[in-house]
Design a protein around this motif. Sequence first.
Motif, short mmCIF file in Angstrom:
data_model
loop_
_atom_site.label_atom_id
_atom_site.label_comp_id
_atom_site.label_asym_id
_atom_site.label_seq_id
_atom_site.Cartn_x
_atom_site.Cartn_y
_atom_site.Cartn_z
N SER A 355 0.82 -1.22 0.00
CA SER A 355 0.00 0.00 0.00
C SER A 355 0.85 1.26 0.00
O SER A 355 0.40 2.32 -0.44
N GLY A 356 2.07 1.15 0.54
CA GLY A 356 2.89 2.35 0.69
C GLY A 356 2.39 3.25 1.82
O GLY A 356 2.79 4.41 1.91
N GLU A 357 1.54 2.73 2.69
CA GLU A 357 0.97 3.57 3.75
C GLU A 357 1.14 2.95 5.14
O GLU A 357 0.69 3.56 6.12
N THR A 358 1.70 1.77 5.25
CA THR A 358 1.74 1.08 6.54
C THR A 358 2.53 1.89 7.57
O THR A 358 3.69 2.26 7.36
N ALA A 359 1.88 2.15 8.72
CA ALA A 359 2.41 3.10 9.70
C ALA A 359 3.81 2.71 10.19
O ALA A 359 4.71 3.55 10.25
N ASP A 360 4.01 1.43 10.55
CA ASP A 360 5.29 1.04 11.13
C ASP A 360 6.42 1.13 10.10
O ASP A 360 7.52 1.59 10.41
N THR A 361 6.15 0.70 8.90
CA THR A 361 7.18 0.74 7.85
C THR A 361 7.54 2.19 7.54
O THR A 361 8.72 2.55 7.41
N THR A 375 17.58 5.62 2.10
CA THR A 375 16.38 4.78 2.19
C THR A 375 15.82 4.57 0.78
O THR A 375 15.99 5.41 -0.10
N MET A 376 15.17 3.45 0.60
CA MET A 376 14.45 3.19 -0.65
C MET A 376 13.25 2.31 -0.32
O MET A 376 13.13 1.82 0.81
N CYS A 377 12.37 2.14 -1.28
CA CYS A 377 11.23 1.28 -1.00
C CYS A 377 10.82 0.51 -2.25
O CYS A 377 11.18 0.89 -3.38
N ILE A 378 10.10 -0.56 -2.01
CA ILE A 378 9.39 -1.26 -3.08
C ILE A 378 7.93 -1.15 -2.73
O ILE A 378 7.51 -1.56 -1.63
N ALA A 387 6.36 5.86 -0.71
CA ALA A 387 7.09 6.16 -1.96
C ALA A 387 7.66 7.57 -1.91
O ALA A 387 8.78 7.83 -2.36
N ARG A 388 6.89 8.48 -1.32
CA ARG A 388 7.35 9.87 -1.32
C ARG A 388 8.38 10.14 -0.22
O ARG A 388 9.27 10.94 -0.39
N GLU A 389 8.24 9.43 0.88
CA GLU A 389 9.19 9.68 1.98
C GLU A 389 10.54 8.98 1.76
O GLU A 389 11.56 9.44 2.26
#
Length: 633
Positions: A355-361, A375-378, A387-389
Amino acid sequence: MCGIIGYVGERPVSDVLLKGLKRLEYRGYDSSGVAMFHGGKIEVHKAAGKITEIEPLLADRKQKGLEGGIGHTRWATHGAPNTKNAHPHKVGDIVLVHNGIIENYREIQKLVHSKGLTPKSETDSELFAFLVHFEMTEEKCSFVEAVRKSFLKITGASSVVAMHEQHPGLIVGVRNGSPLVAAWNPELGAMLASDAQPLLDYANTVHYLENGDMIVCERNKIEFIDAHSGLKISRPGVKIDWSADRLDKNGYPHYMLKEIHEQSRTILDTLNANFAASGAHLPFDFAPHPGIDNLSRTDRLSIVACGTSWHASLLGKYWLEKFAGLSVEAELASEFRYRSPVLKKNQVLMGVSQSGETADTLAVIQDVNKREIPTMCITNVKGSTIARESKSALYTYAGPEIGVASTKAFTGQMLMLLLLAGKLGRDVAVNDSTGKAMGEIERTYRELFEVPHHLSNALMEGSPTAKAVKAAALATQNSKGFFFIGRGYSFPIALEGALKLKEIAYVHAEGYAAGELKHGPIAMLEPDFTVIVLAPHDMWYEKTVSNLQEVKARGARIIAIGHADDKQIPQMCDHFIPMPIKTKKDDGTPTMSEALNPFLLAPILQLFSYEIATMKGTDVDQPRNLAKSVTVE
Ligand code: F6R
């Protein structure tokens, strides 16, 4: 977790709100409600249960939405899921819907009580409406200013969307933490929601609010305001490449089944999107990417994720260690953020989140950003908060996933991690004088393009795999409990298989590394118990077979999943589910690199859980107590 929506425009307001809420229902579905103008007053309609419960209440409310309306689908945090606690909440002339948690609610509650007033609900959300009411009645603020000032008084991650009975045609939204997205077009008017999905029916360009943003929506415009300064700001539009037709069931009885079947296509989409961007001159080519550059320069990666995304991350660890020689830890974000993790300056931290919204992640990424570690994300959602952070983002191309239990997003994450492992491994292997590592990478790359075909063969109705899945599910549906066991690449898949079964069938299930069984869990085994053994022909095969024998000796029922031409295992288990591939091709060469087995095993287990859940009659797409986007801790 909740879904919120607001609309002001030409279309019938109740239709837009109900359609939008249905798109958002995967976020929470224990109660729902809408508020809209009727005869110059704001009416609130709410009900416990799903959106279908409020539909009849709006049957004769078909007027244009020019005066505006707001709606909500809830995942309860403060207060039981009932009509009283359902949103919208109305205090005086103010009506609002809220997503998130107001952490300082006790303070506000005291303030409300000190004025001799009593909230109607047990929610923290209603208290926000009191704050706005006080700002307007006592401080004589305008509605917009009152929302802004109230917003500055609350703590915690929240989004609020509000209307005022004396200001038809005006909707105000504020965001801090919980996502809020807006769209405007001349025919539609203005619309805002917790995510982009309901907006895609009307627009393909959306505007994401940042934390601390306000939005003022009217029929002819939307305006963004910095909530702290009160000054106007601009939030550029983001083009979304999902079309609304991908949000429908396309003839399948459930979204989950559709999404299980879609995996052949989404795997190809992800492969094609990446390799088209790179030109693919070498196996596992990627277009230039700052995150991948950082990974090329480091020997250490920490991955954080939750739930299913953590299982994908764990698998990523196996691939990245093997192919790329990278030292990888795959951690639960909820634990990582409150430990004292030792991070090195030259390492990379990656969040994995559908989702790209999970609070803990998200919280881990924000903390690590402060430590100047890249930092990076999938993620599957462009424009999402994670994605933006993150300093850089890689996207999976799974399309919108509506079933609450993750399926195609999981295989998308696995694929992206494998692609990364292949790319980083290739760069190392190019300099390896033996050429051995490069040979394996090239082979895995070639065979990766055959996975969608094998997967379609496995899932096709009436295929030997699908038939065996159904028969095994039928025979074991009433088992006392299930263990899923596997070694190596099959271990994270065993964890994921057990999670799927718990989530959608409400059946007790645990996933274990097969070698761990004898360290305790084996005590549970008895004839009423089912053990699902993931036993593809890989480097762990013989050891897995020994574990299978240990299970057999304790009399538990065994379902084994293996290569179609396996001669040994079918003799040893009660139900054998064949993967649609043989260990060797007719010319004697191996059919498929063992690193790719998870792409067949995971969907087979998803189908197994689906079969059991439908036999039990559970709500497959919206299982009890769950929500898809976990935006609270
Ligand atoms: C299970 C499932 C959850 C999510 C978890 C993290 O089917 O979907 O376990 O994987 O809540 O969510 P994301 O990936 O959105 O961060």
